[in-house]
Design an enzyme around this catalytic site. Structure first.
Site, PDB file in Angstrom:
ATOM      1  N   CYS A  41      -1.953  -3.211   3.211  1.00 62.35           N
ATOM      2  CA  CYS A  41      -1.676  -3.882   2.112  1.00 62.35           C
ATOM      3  C   CYS A  41      -2.732  -4.849   1.645  1.00 62.35           C
ATOM      4  O   CYS A  41      -2.722  -5.027   0.244  1.00 62.35           O
ATOM      5  CB  CYS A  41      -0.567  -4.777   2.522  1.00 62.35           C
ATOM      6  N   ASN A  78       7.907  -5.834  -2.406  1.00 62.22           N
ATOM      7  CA  ASN A  78       6.747  -5.612  -1.638  1.00 62.22           C
ATOM      8  C   ASN A  78       6.235  -4.129  -2.008  1.00 62.22           C
ATOM      9  O   ASN A  78       6.838  -3.099  -1.601  1.00 62.22           O
ATOM     10  CB  ASN A  78       6.771  -5.719  -0.158  1.00 62.22           C
ATOM     11  N   HIS A  91      -0.565 -11.210  -2.153  1.00 62.83           N
ATOM     12  CA  HIS A  91       0.185  -9.856  -1.646  1.00 62.83           C
ATOM     13  C   HIS A  91       1.544 -10.215  -1.674  1.00 62.83           C
ATOM     14  O   HIS A  91       2.024 -11.380  -1.031  1.00 62.83           O
ATOM     15  CB  HIS A  91       0.005  -9.344  -0.256  1.00 62.83           C
TER      16      HIS A  91
END
Length: 320
Positions: free
Chosen positions: A106, A277, A248
């Protein structure tokens, strides 16, 4: 290190999957999803992920010159070989430009930004295209609702250059920490040598993503707090010196935790209700929305912040 975000691009697939549509697939209610994640909807890609990346890249490049380096900053690959950057460049319609991937789960965009800044600082390259294109929906495990309800698909890109004379662009600081003893908190076990596709030991669930949400949240919050504090101390800055936090988009609870680190809530870019996400693409997607809103001004400070499987945490402070 002098580095300027010259332009950004974005692409979200047209198909929207709402929490209400997803709920019966995971055996939970719409309210259960929203109360735990705040992800009201996510996009589902029905085209090659490289096409998503190319569309975001085209917007970022506009009518400007081509880059002399392409960095794919993504987790989800097109295939194992060749590298996914090759497919993005092919979809973009260019040829001959060196390209490779930065894979830090990520955190791939944040790490690629740091890598690009070093290349620009050294003079190795003059104009770098960083692309994050993620197709998370294919690897959702509907028997594991806590992670399956988080993810969506999307892409974003940025063109990075050395700033012109009088320009403000600068990478002020970067810090990353990896705690490998917590590798089992978030895993996709298949597609490698551990559970090879040709192995008799490989099972379907090895090719789906699973995450121990509460455990990773507890550990990540402590590590994020420590990393932010150390980075800001090194820079002689306080949270109040950061104009915008571009994090993030891990989950609703993760974003809600950021103000406790000293940042004003209205300065945290939050797009998780609309997109969920999107793995590494979530940071540049959030940056794109901040730029498009007109709120981000040249000379302001931005903190890129995130966590990734590993367990890894990274933060970068950029003068825009």
């Amino acid at each position: 290190m002098k580095v300027q975000v010259e332009s950004v691009g974005f692409y979200a697939p047209p198909r929207v999957q709402t929490a209400a549509e997803l709920a019966p697939l995971v055996g939970q209610s719409e309210e259960w999803i929203l109360s735990r994640t705040r992800v009201a909807e996510r996009r589902i890609c029905e085209e090659p992920s490289a096409e998503m990346g190319a569309k975001a890249a085209r917007e970022a490049l506009g009518d400007g010159p081509l880059p002399d380096l392409i960095l794919n900053a993504s987790l989800t690959p097109t295939q194992l070989i060749p590298d996914t950057s090759v497919f993005i460049q092919n979809a973009l319609g260019t040829s001959g430009i060196p390209s490779f991937s930065i894979h830090a789960t990520c955190l791939s965009f944040v790490v690629a930004f740091h890598t690009a800044a070093n290349f620009l600082h050294s003079g190795a390259y003059q104009r770098i295209l960083v692309v994050s294109s993620e197709m998370a929906s294919q690897s959702r495990d509907f028997d594991h609702p806590e992670s399956a309800v988080l993810f969506g698909d999307g892409a974003a890109a940025a063109v990075l250059v050395r700033p012109p004379e009088g320009g403000t662009g600068e990478l002020l600081g970067f810090k990353m920490v990896t705690l490998p003893e917590h590798y089992d908190l978030a895993q996709f076990q298949g597609a490698g040598t551990r559970f090879h596709p040709n192995s008799d030991a490989t099972r379907p669930h090895h090719n789906l993503f699973r995450m121990r949400g509460p455990a990773i949240y507890k550990k990540a919050v402590l590590t994020v707090a420590r990393t932010i504090r150390q980075l800001l101390d090194e820079l002689g800055m306080a949270p109040s010196d950061i104009d915008w936090v571009v994090p993030h988009q891990a989950s609703g609870p993760a974003l809600h935790a950021i103000p406790r680190f000293g940042f004003a809530e209205d300065r945290i870019v939050d797009i998780i209700p609309q997109y969920g996400n999107c793995i590494a693409a979530s940071v540049p997607m959030a940056l794109y929305h901040l730029v498009q809103s007109g709120r981000l001004e040249r000379g302001q400070t931005v903190m890129f912040l995130g966590t990734g499987a590993g367990l890894s945490v990274a933060a970068a402070v950029v003068r825009y």
